[in-house]
Design an enzyme around this catalytic site. Structure first.
Site, short mmCIF file in Angstrom:
data_model
loop_
_atom_site.label_atom_id
_atom_site.label_comp_id
_atom_site.label_asym_id
_atom_site.label_seq_id
_atom_site.Cartn_x
_atom_site.Cartn_y
_atom_site.Cartn_z
CB THR A 1 -1.27 0.11 1.31
OG1 THR A 1 -1.56 -1.46 1.81
CG2 THR A 1 -1.84 0.82 1.72
N GLY B 1 -10.66 -2.08 2.99
CA GLY B 1 -9.90 -2.35 4.75
C GLY B 1 -10.60 -1.04 5.19
CG ASP B 2 -6.91 0.31 6.90
OD1 ASP B 2 -6.65 -0.53 6.28
OD2 ASP B 2 -5.26 1.69 7.11
N1 ASP Z 1 -3.82 -1.68 5.42
C1 ASP Z 1 -4.58 -2.23 3.44
C2 ASP Z 1 -6.03 -2.82 3.54
O1 ASP Z 1 -5.72 -3.56 4.50
C3 ASP Z 1 -3.64 -3.06 4.00
C4 ASP Z 1 -1.81 -2.45 3.32
O2 ASP Z 1 -2.24 -1.78 4.57
O3 ASP Z 1 -1.29 -3.18 2.84
O4 ASP Z 1 -6.29 -2.87 2.95
#
Ligand code: ASP
Length: 323
Positions: free
Chosen positions: A189, A219-220
């Site tokens: 990410t 996701g977040d």
């Molecule tokens: N936070 C991201 C998600 O859960 C994944 C990541 O940061 O690698 O979609």
């Protein structure tokens, strides 16, 4: 620069008290030392350095802090080494569904898209939501329709999929795992935070999510207060890690609250929020910037490609906790 949970209060924090600063990350993960120095490692470091330069150039030319974080993230979305835009990870169905968000500290304005497909730069769509709509978060087909109507470029699914992500999905399926983009496989990410010379803050994040996630999973990253936050009074944050844990601890808002209500310094606030994440079994990291001081770069995984640059400095790039 402060990097890694082991380096709390590292010397140098507070050295650069005001002025422009920009930090970026390319995803927290547990990839191993064997990757150090290989072609992928070099490409990711080069990508981080390019992104820092592109972003700080915007600020040097007196561009807006929102422009700076968007440009920095676009640069990383365009680099297939990272899990955003081309090179995003695949869902259990073998598709790419991406989330992105941008947050503006001047007025706490925010725009986000979730589960969008066939968009090479989802961060541009998030910015369109921020600036061209009265909403904060658009998802799926509605988000895509809105993006198209606002001139965001579309591409074919195949333009975003890489062979290495196909293989990564195969391995995850065999192990029946949903994995952080670079648990064992590298390239995560992406995110950016910045402060301009007037003290305005902004944050931006873009992701393909987690390998082998269920279609429709969000996701977040696009949830304001979970993976992203910006308020000129406190801080701008971009998180990366297991999104479900970030959502459950309201991670980015937790950092803001620790600064605003508990009076903690930004570095300590980030470390405490990561401890809270750890307590619910989550791993990851974040980059953050406050109205003064250098950026904070923290993670509780083995690695997080990241770096920061000030208006007068050379970009500093790091990947592993022990660098
Ligand atoms: N936070 C991201 C998600 O859960 C994944 C990541 O940061 O690698 O979609």
């Amino acid at each position: 620069m402060s990097v890694g949970a082991a380096k709390r209060g590292a010397p140098g924090e507070g050295a650069q008290l005001t002025g422009s600063v920009l930090a970026v990350h390319g995803g927290a993960g547990n990839f191993g030392r064997r990757d150090r120095g290989d072609a992928g490692d070099r490409a990711r470091r080069a990508g981080i350095a390019r992104s820092l330069r592109v972003g700080i150039d915007v600020l040097a030319a007196d561009g807006s802090v929102v422009d700076a974080v968007e440009r920095a993230v676009r640069e990383l979305e365009d680099c297939e080494e990272f899990n955003a835009g081309r090179g995003s990870v695949l869902t259990a169905r073998g598709t790419i569904e991406m989330d992105a968000a941008i947050s503006r500290g001047t007025d706490r304005g925010a725009g986000a898209v979730a589960a969008v497909r066939r968009i090479a730069n989802p961060i541009a769509a998030a910015r369109a939501v921020l600036e061209q709509s009265c909403h904060v978060l658009l998802v799926g087909e509605g988000a895509e329709e809105f993006a198209r109507a606002n001139g965001i470029a579309f591409c074919a699914d195949a333009d975003l999929v890489t062979d290495s992500r196909r293989h990564q999905l195969e391995r995850a399926r065999q192990r029946r795992r949903i994995s952080l983009d670079h648990d064992g496989d590298v390239g995560g990410t992406v995110g950016a935070v910045a402060r301009d010379a007037r003290g305005n803050l902004a944050a931006a994040t873009s992701t393909g999510g987690m390998t082998n996630q269920l279609p429709g999973r969000v996701g977040d990253t696009p949830l304001i207060g979970a993976g992203i936050w910006a308020d000129n009074a406190t801080c701008a944050i971009s998180g990366t890690g297991v999104g479900e844990a970030y959502i459950r601890v309201a991670f980015a808002h937790e950092v803001d609250a620790l600064v605003r209500l508990a009076g903690l310094g930004l570095a300590e606030a980030c470390s405490r929020a990561l401890d809270r994440l750890d307590a619910v079994g989550g791993s990851g990291g974040c980059i953050a910037v406050a109205p003064t001081g250098p950026a904070v770069l923290r993670f509780n995984t083995r690695a997080m490609p990241c770096g920061q640059v000030g208006s007068d400095g050379e970009p500093e790039v790091r990947v592993y906790a022990d660098e």
